[in-house]
Motif scaffolding. Structure first.
Motif, mmCIF file in Angstrom:
data_model
loop_
_atom_site.group_PDB
_atom_site.id
_atom_site.type_symbol
_atom_site.label_atom_id
_atom_site.label_comp_id
_atom_site.label_asym_id
_atom_site.label_seq_id
_atom_site.Cartn_x
_atom_site.Cartn_y
_atom_site.Cartn_z
ATOM 1 N N ASP A 89 0.801 -1.221 0.000
ATOM 2 C CA ASP A 89 0.000 0.000 0.000
ATOM 3 C C ASP A 89 0.838 1.276 0.000
ATOM 4 O O ASP A 89 0.299 2.376 0.134
ATOM 5 N N GLU A 90 2.145 1.149 -0.187
ATOM 6 C CA GLU A 90 3.034 2.317 -0.184
ATOM 7 C C GLU A 90 2.906 3.050 -1.517
ATOM 8 O O GLU A 90 3.122 2.480 -2.579
ATOM 9 N N GLU A 91 2.572 4.326 -1.467
ATOM 10 C CA GLU A 91 2.308 5.083 -2.690
ATOM 11 C C GLU A 91 3.601 5.551 -3.346
ATOM 12 O O GLU A 91 4.492 6.076 -2.689
ATOM 13 N N ILE A 92 3.676 5.374 -4.660
ATOM 14 C CA ILE A 92 4.857 5.758 -5.428
ATOM 15 C C ILE A 92 4.406 6.397 -6.742
ATOM 16 O O ILE A 92 3.247 6.294 -7.136
ATOM 17 N N ILE A 93 5.353 7.045 -7.417
ATOM 18 C CA ILE A 93 5.093 7.590 -8.748
ATOM 19 C C ILE A 93 5.714 6.657 -9.793
ATOM 20 O O ILE A 93 6.604 5.861 -9.474
ATOM 21 N N PRO A 94 5.265 6.738 -11.039
ATOM 22 C CA PRO A 94 5.872 5.911 -12.090
ATOM 23 C C PRO A 94 7.348 6.261 -12.281
ATOM 24 O O PRO A 94 7.741 7.416 -12.174
ATOM 25 N N TYR A 95 8.143 5.244 -12.559
ATOM 26 C CA TYR A 95 9.585 5.446 -12.711
ATOM 27 C C TYR A 95 10.116 4.472 -13.759
ATOM 28 O O TYR A 95 9.449 3.511 -14.141
ATOM 29 N N ASP A 96 11.309 4.738 -14.206
ATOM 30 C CA ASP A 96 11.966 3.866 -15.186
ATOM 31 C C ASP A 96 13.362 3.556 -14.674
ATOM 32 O O ASP A 96 14.343 4.193 -15.046
ATOM 33 N N VAL A 97 13.440 2.570 -13.780
ATOM 34 C CA VAL A 97 14.715 2.139 -13.201
ATOM 35 C C VAL A 97 14.705 0.619 -13.132
ATOM 36 O O VAL A 97 13.798 0.031 -12.550
ATOM 37 N N ASN A 98 15.693 0.003 -13.731
ATOM 38 C CA ASN A 98 15.837 -1.447 -13.727
ATOM 39 C C ASN A 98 17.219 -1.773 -13.184
ATOM 40 O O ASN A 98 18.211 -1.198 -13.635
ATOM 41 N N LEU A 99 17.292 -2.699 -12.233
ATOM 42 C CA LEU A 99 18.590 -3.026 -11.640
ATOM 43 C C LEU A 99 19.566 -3.567 -12.668
ATOM 44 O O LEU A 99 20.781 -3.495 -12.465
ATOM 45 N N ASN A 100 19.063 -4.079 -13.779
ATOM 46 C CA ASN A 100 19.942 -4.619 -14.812
ATOM 47 C C ASN A 100 20.621 -3.541 -15.646
ATOM 48 O O ASN A 100 21.515 -3.837 -16.434
ATOM 49 N N GLU A 101 20.222 -2.291 -15.484
ATOM 50 C CA GLU A 101 20.791 -1.209 -16.281
ATOM 51 C C GLU A 101 22.093 -0.662 -15.691
ATOM 52 O O GLU A 101 22.805 0.079 -16.353
#
Length: 223
Positions: A89-101
């Motif tokens: 239930d923790e609110e977040i915003i959309p993001y573009d982060v991948n640990l593989n990058e």
């Protein structure tokens, strides 16, 4: 008995925001506030943010359990490439982060910044049974084993390669749930096998009740 599943995030997010927050944006307090304001209309609880097939399979299974037995039976946490360990239930915003990058050294710095190991240990220690649906960098970022009570049993659904790398700890129980053979058997794409199998487990819990989880805990007990 308290049970938790930790699932990975997905690259696909719900909605169609004009721009996603990157790692550098989330790491910088000023840029983070800027993006939080800019994307406020797209913010949502973590469990609703992701639109990938694996996440949908996990969430559909969980919803079936919750509808029948309540959310206290089986809880969800997400390992996010942008935020680290998140409660459902923790609110977040959309993001573009991948640990593989990340490059290896950059990855270590990022995982340290997110305090993945510490937050995972703090979360997991309150549960009797934990399922990890993780592989690759998302699994290695946890730094298993976690500093948790020996009574906290942990079942890791992962690849054959990652299962072989897990430390030999009595409370860790790797299960190979990936690859082309499993994909052919279950008629799903290989990256979705773990979500599919967990969804099947949730179907059994929904039908027969929390006693199914007691059986899973019995499976982890020393013979």
């Amino acid at each position: 008995m308290r049970t938790l599943v930790i699932a990975p995030c997905s690259a696909k997010k719900r909605g169609n925001p004009p721009e996603l927050a990157r790692a550098s944006d989330l790491a910088n307090p000023d840029k983070r506030r800027e993006f939080e304001n800019r994307l406020a209309a797209y913010a949502s609880p973590a469990m609703q943010m992701y639109a990938g097939t694996h996440h949908r399979l996990v969430l559909d299974g969980l919803q079936a359990v919750w509808d029948r037995w309540g959310r206290g039976v089986l809880e969800l946490s997400v390992l996010s490439g942008g935020y680290g360990i998140l409660r459902a239930d923790e609110e977040i915003i959309p993001y573009d982060v991948n640990l593989n990058e990340f490059e290896e050294t950059e990855l270590a710095d990022w995982i340290g910044r997110l305090k993945v190991h510490e937050k995972a240990a703090h979360l997991v220690r309150d549960y009797d049974l934990v399922f990890y649906l993780l592989s690759g960098r998302y699994l290695s970022s946890l730094g298993l084993p976690l500093e948790v009570p020996a009574t906290t049993q942990q079942i890791v659904l992962t690849t054959r390669e990652d299962a072989a790398l897990l430390p030999a700890v009595p409370s860790l129980h790797p299960l190979v749930a990936d690859g082309p053979i499993a994909a052919r058997r279950w008629h799903v794409k290989a990256p979705h096998v773990r979500g599919f199998l967990f969804g099947r487990l949730c179907g059994q819990i929904s039908r027969f009740g929390p006693a199914v989880l007691e059986c899973c805990l019995l499976y982890t007990s020393p013979s």
